[in-house]
Design a protein around this motif. Sequence first.
Motif, mmCIF file in Angstrom:
data_model
loop_
_atom_site.group_PDB
_atom_site.id
_atom_site.type_symbol
_atom_site.label_atom_id
_atom_site.label_comp_id
_atom_site.label_asym_id
_atom_site.label_seq_id
_atom_site.Cartn_x
_atom_site.Cartn_y
_atom_site.Cartn_z
ATOM 1 N N VAL A 148 0.860 -1.180 0.000
ATOM 2 C CA VAL A 148 0.000 0.000 0.000
ATOM 3 C C VAL A 148 0.897 1.231 0.000
ATOM 4 O O VAL A 148 1.984 1.215 0.568
ATOM 5 C CB VAL A 148 -0.967 -0.004 1.208
ATOM 6 C CG1 VAL A 148 -0.231 0.068 2.513
ATOM 7 C CG2 VAL A 148 -1.979 1.108 1.099
ATOM 8 N N GLY A 149 0.459 2.267 -0.682
ATOM 9 C CA GLY A 149 1.231 3.506 -0.734
ATOM 10 C C GLY A 149 0.374 4.696 -0.376
ATOM 11 O O GLY A 149 -0.857 4.645 -0.447
ATOM 12 N N ARG A 150 1.037 5.763 -0.006
ATOM 13 C CA ARG A 150 0.348 7.011 0.342
ATOM 14 C C ARG A 150 1.252 8.154 -0.076
ATOM 15 O O ARG A 150 2.464 8.079 0.080
ATOM 16 C CB ARG A 150 0.071 7.041 1.835
ATOM 17 C CG ARG A 150 -0.512 8.293 2.442
ATOM 18 C CD ARG A 150 -1.927 8.642 1.979
ATOM 19 N NE ARG A 150 -2.948 7.673 2.239
ATOM 20 C CZ ARG A 150 -3.885 7.758 3.167
ATOM 21 N NH1 ARG A 150 -3.918 8.778 3.985
ATOM 22 N NH2 ARG A 150 -4.805 6.840 3.275
ATOM 23 N N ARG A 151 0.653 9.211 -0.603
ATOM 24 C CA ARG A 151 1.406 10.412 -0.985
ATOM 25 C C ARG A 151 0.782 11.594 -0.263
ATOM 26 O O ARG A 151 -0.417 11.851 -0.393
ATOM 27 C CB ARG A 151 1.352 10.608 -2.495
ATOM 28 C CG ARG A 151 2.164 11.791 -2.984
ATOM 29 C CD ARG A 151 2.260 11.771 -4.514
ATOM 30 N NE ARG A 151 2.943 12.918 -5.033
ATOM 31 C CZ ARG A 151 4.259 13.072 -5.078
ATOM 32 N NH1 ARG A 151 5.034 12.113 -4.598
ATOM 33 N NH2 ARG A 151 4.803 14.155 -5.579
ATOM 34 N N ALA A 152 1.603 12.302 0.514
ATOM 35 C CA ALA A 152 1.114 13.456 1.264
ATOM 36 C C ALA A 152 2.287 14.323 1.697
ATOM 37 O O ALA A 152 3.425 13.863 1.742
ATOM 38 C CB ALA A 152 0.317 13.007 2.491
ATOM 39 N N ARG A 153 1.982 15.562 2.032
ATOM 40 C CA ARG A 153 3.008 16.457 2.579
ATOM 41 C C ARG A 153 3.345 16.006 4.006
ATOM 42 O O ARG A 153 2.494 15.492 4.717
ATOM 43 C CB ARG A 153 2.493 17.891 2.630
ATOM 44 C CG ARG A 153 2.296 18.486 1.267
ATOM 45 C CD ARG A 153 1.989 19.969 1.388
ATOM 46 N NE ARG A 153 1.560 20.523 0.136
ATOM 47 C CZ ARG A 153 2.357 20.830 -0.874
ATOM 48 N NH1 ARG A 153 3.650 20.634 -0.765
ATOM 49 N NH2 ARG A 153 1.873 21.316 -1.999
ATOM 50 N N ASN A 154 4.586 16.204 4.385
ATOM 51 C CA ASN A 154 5.059 15.897 5.741
ATOM 52 C C ASN A 154 4.854 14.429 6.127
ATOM 53 O O ASN A 154 4.720 14.117 7.302
ATOM 54 C CB ASN A 154 4.383 16.801 6.776
ATOM 55 C CG ASN A 154 4.683 18.259 6.527
ATOM 56 O OD1 ASN A 154 5.824 18.623 6.287
ATOM 57 N ND2 ASN A 154 3.658 19.083 6.558
ATOM 58 N N LEU A 155 4.787 13.531 5.159
ATOM 59 C CA LEU A 155 4.596 12.106 5.446
ATOM 60 C C LEU A 155 5.903 11.513 5.951
ATOM 61 O O LEU A 155 6.969 11.767 5.407
ATOM 62 C CB LEU A 155 4.134 11.390 4.181
ATOM 63 C CG LEU A 155 3.562 9.999 4.319
ATOM 64 C CD1 LEU A 155 2.395 9.981 5.296
ATOM 65 C CD2 LEU A 155 3.096 9.491 2.967
ATOM 66 N N THR A 156 5.816 10.738 7.007
ATOM 67 C CA THR A 156 6.991 10.122 7.618
ATOM 68 C C THR A 156 6.663 8.693 8.047
ATOM 69 O O THR A 156 5.503 8.371 8.291
ATOM 70 C CB THR A 156 7.467 10.948 8.833
ATOM 71 O OG1 THR A 156 8.576 10.290 9.438
ATOM 72 C CG2 THR A 156 6.362 11.117 9.870
#
Length: 114
Positions: A66-74
């Motif tokens: 599973v993947g996720r793309r977002a600002r400030n993702l850590t």
Amino acid sequence: MRYPLAVAAGLGVAIACGPPPRTLQVQGEVRARGTLAPIPRAEVLIEWPRAGQTTVRTNAQGRYVVGRRARNLTCVGLAITVRASDFASGYARQTTECTDGVLTVDFTLYPVPR
């Protein structure tokens, strides 16, 4: 005199936008303790720090991606819960950063006698 103000205003806009979005991928396998047989259709819940949650199921080989793309993702603080019928649940929380944007977390679940 207007030029320095224009530069300062431009920097303010760049700072307000923040860092660019980051993509993280979480992957792994879910297997049975003892036999190491894959557990198909196990539910994998990913709780992304400050970015919501995602639920996926393992495939026939017990794998999930599973993947996720977002600002400030850590990766730090990312939590994974795994549930499957006839097995005890599994849980993991990431305490270090994943530098390449990919985190692999495998689970071995204990069978629950009926």
